[in-house]
Design a protein around this motif. Sequence first.
Motif, PDB file in Angstrom:
ATOM      1  N   GLY A 173       0.812  -1.216   0.000  1.00  0.00           N
ATOM      2  CA  GLY A 173       0.000   0.000   0.000  1.00  0.00           C
ATOM      3  C   GLY A 173       0.840   1.258   0.000  1.00  0.00           C
ATOM      4  O   GLY A 173       2.061   1.234  -0.213  1.00  0.00           O
ATOM      5  N   LEU A 174       0.184   2.381   0.276  1.00  0.00           N
ATOM      6  CA  LEU A 174       0.865   3.680   0.262  1.00  0.00           C
ATOM      7  C   LEU A 174       1.670   3.925   1.534  1.00  0.00           C
ATOM      8  O   LEU A 174       2.687   4.608   1.507  1.00  0.00           O
ATOM      9  N   THR A 175       1.197   3.381   2.657  1.00  0.00           N
ATOM     10  CA  THR A 175       1.896   3.580   3.921  1.00  0.00           C
ATOM     11  C   THR A 175       1.515   2.460   4.887  1.00  0.00           C
ATOM     12  O   THR A 175       0.480   1.798   4.715  1.00  0.00           O
ATOM     13  N   SER A 176       2.349   2.261   5.902  1.00  0.00           N
ATOM     14  CA  SER A 176       2.053   1.276   6.944  1.00  0.00           C
ATOM     15  C   SER A 176       1.578   1.936   8.233  1.00  0.00           C
ATOM     16  O   SER A 176       1.253   1.251   9.197  1.00  0.00           O
ATOM     17  N   ASN A 177       1.536   3.270   8.240  1.00  0.00           N
ATOM     18  CA  ASN A 177       1.089   4.018   9.413  1.00  0.00           C
ATOM     19  C   ASN A 177      -0.444   4.047   9.444  1.00  0.00           C
ATOM     20  O   ASN A 177      -1.081   4.487   8.490  1.00  0.00           O
ATOM     21  N   HIS A 178      -1.021   3.570  10.542  1.00  0.00           N
ATOM     22  CA  HIS A 178      -2.488   3.464  10.627  1.00  0.00           C
ATOM     23  C   HIS A 178      -3.147   4.843  10.567  1.00  0.00           C
ATOM     24  O   HIS A 178      -4.200   5.013   9.922  1.00  0.00           O
ATOM     25  N   PHE A 179      -2.557   5.836  11.221  1.00  0.00           N
ATOM     26  CA  PHE A 179      -3.134   7.184  11.213  1.00  0.00           C
ATOM     27  C   PHE A 179      -3.121   7.772   9.801  1.00  0.00           C
ATOM     28  O   PHE A 179      -4.106   8.368   9.349  1.00  0.00           O
ATOM     29  N   LEU A 180      -2.011   7.573   9.090  1.00  0.00           N
ATOM     30  CA  LEU A 180      -1.934   8.061   7.709  1.00  0.00           C
ATOM     31  C   LEU A 180      -2.900   7.312   6.795  1.00  0.00           C
ATOM     32  O   LEU A 180      -3.423   7.889   5.837  1.00  0.00           O
ATOM     33  N   GLU A 181      -3.136   6.034   7.092  1.00  0.00           N
ATOM     34  CA  GLU A 181      -4.094   5.269   6.304  1.00  0.00           C
ATOM     35  C   GLU A 181      -5.496   5.846   6.414  1.00  0.00           C
ATOM     36  O   GLU A 181      -6.243   5.892   5.426  1.00  0.00           O
ATOM     37  N   ILE A 182      -5.863   6.318   7.599  1.00  0.00           N
ATOM     38  CA  ILE A 182      -7.180   6.939   7.785  1.00  0.00           C
ATOM     39  C   ILE A 182      -7.278   8.226   6.978  1.00  0.00           C
ATOM     40  O   ILE A 182      -8.296   8.488   6.298  1.00  0.00           O
ATOM     41  N   ILE A 183      -6.223   9.027   7.006  1.00  0.00           N
ATOM     42  CA  ILE A 183      -6.211  10.281   6.239  1.00  0.00           C
ATOM     43  C   ILE A 183      -6.260   9.994   4.740  1.00  0.00           C
ATOM     44  O   ILE A 183      -7.012  10.633   3.988  1.00  0.00           O
ATOM     45  N   LEU A 184      -5.468   9.012   4.306  1.00  0.00           N
ATOM     46  CA  LEU A 184      -5.454   8.657   2.887  1.00  0.00           C
ATOM     47  C   LEU A 184      -6.801   8.111   2.429  1.00  0.00           C
ATOM     48  O   LEU A 184      -7.237   8.393   1.307  1.00  0.00           O
ATOM     49  N   PHE A 185      -7.459   7.356   3.289  1.00  0.00           N
ATOM     50  CA  PHE A 185      -8.785   6.840   2.943  1.00  0.00           C
ATOM     51  C   PHE A 185      -9.763   7.985   2.715  1.00  0.00           C
ATOM     52  O   PHE A 185     -10.532   7.978   1.739  1.00  0.00           O
ATOM     53  N   ALA A 186      -9.745   8.974   3.602  1.00  0.00           N
ATOM     54  CA  ALA A 186     -10.651  10.121   3.459  1.00  0.00           C
ATOM     55  C   ALA A 186     -10.347  10.896   2.180  1.00  0.00           C
ATOM     56  O   ALA A 186     -11.263  11.265   1.430  1.00  0.00           O
ATOM     57  N   ILE A 187      -9.051  11.139   1.927  1.00  0.00           N
ATOM     58  CA  ILE A 187      -8.663  11.895   0.726  1.00  0.00           C
ATOM     59  C   ILE A 187      -9.039  11.137  -0.533  1.00  0.00           C
ATOM     60  O   ILE A 187      -9.622  11.705  -1.479  1.00  0.00           O
ATOM     61  N   LEU A 188      -8.719   9.849  -0.558  1.00  0.00           N
ATOM     62  CA  LEU A 188      -8.985   9.043  -1.747  1.00  0.00           C
ATOM     63  C   LEU A 188     -10.481   8.860  -1.978  1.00  0.00           C
ATOM     64  O   LEU A 188     -10.947   8.858  -3.121  1.00  0.00           O
ATOM     65  N   PHE A 189     -11.242   8.723  -0.889  1.00  0.00           N
ATOM     66  CA  PHE A 189     -12.692   8.556  -1.014  1.00  0.00           C
ATOM     67  C   PHE A 189     -13.334   9.813  -1.599  1.00  0.00           C
ATOM     68  O   PHE A 189     -14.174   9.733  -2.510  1.00  0.00           O
TER      69      PHE A 189
END
Length: 338
Positions: A35-51
């Motif tokens: 994926g793009l990152t392994s950081n859980h907090f960044l994954e939440i931000i990326l999910f919101a941005i990508l969505f």
Amino acid sequence: MQGVLRNTLVLRQVAVCCQLSETNQTTVVEFIRLGLTSNHFLEIILFAILFVAFLLILLGNIAVITFTLVDQHLYIPMYFFLRNFSLVEICFTSTFVLRTLYSLLTGAKPISLSGCFLQLSLFFILGICTFFHIALMSFDCYVAIHHPLHYATFMSNRFCLHLVLGCWVVSFFLAFSPLTIILCLPFCRPNIINHFYCDTAPLLQLSCTDTGLIEKVMLVTSVLILPGTLSVTAFSYAYIVYIVTHIQSSASRKKAFSTCSAHLIVVAILYSSSIFRYIGLSQQGRRDFDKVVSFLYCVITQLCSPYIYTLQNEKVKQALKDLVARCCRIYRNRWIVI
């Protein structure tokens, strides 16, 4: 003597590789995408941005298709090509964004072997078709400006349909050879893909055989597609800019330059990032920066395209106003009846 020893070593390496492919090819039934990152907090931000980006891409392209179908004034080749381009963008973005959103939401990294190859095939074919559609739209603008009196005759409905079908046929033809070779590769190394979707470079790194042939095929295919379509697009826009510079009215010239510059920005981002990723394939896929570049041309350009190609177009703006006014009248009449 040295030559005999060297040949013996080569034969041993080939035998080991073949042995590994036989034992491991059947065990590799899925890949793990980092994926793009392994950081859980960044994954939440990326999910919101990508969505949000995916929703905007869908809404923008669906709006383009709707406007160009509803308004009969937009039944001309320019909007026919734009409508097909929007359809390609929707399909292209959906091939990897939906799976990426699912992975970010659930944390599920694995993807099956068949699912990975399907994603790669759709991504490759639709990506090629995108470049051909951009070249096609720029060629249409060139014909409209260079031959305004004969434009309707030259760009007939039948000819435009053949051009669009030709884009799809050529895309399938160019993608067939490299995809066939990749599908036949044995995978006997750790099944970890350092990417957020199944791309060619990360997959080639997981193969236990010599990938020199497929790298050469990919390089030739990339050269045919990227510089080939770019030359048509660059020539067309160069002629358009030349014509714009000779416009007498400063207001019209400024407006035309604003539209052309916005188009050129999208084209520049798309081609520069794609050339960086796919020209010199053997050197790609080994840096995390490649993910950023992939995100740039996979998401950002797809997000900008429908709004840049339509919102600066007066006919599309008028079609949008007419559609909104029509919906308001229908809603008002129903409210009065109730």
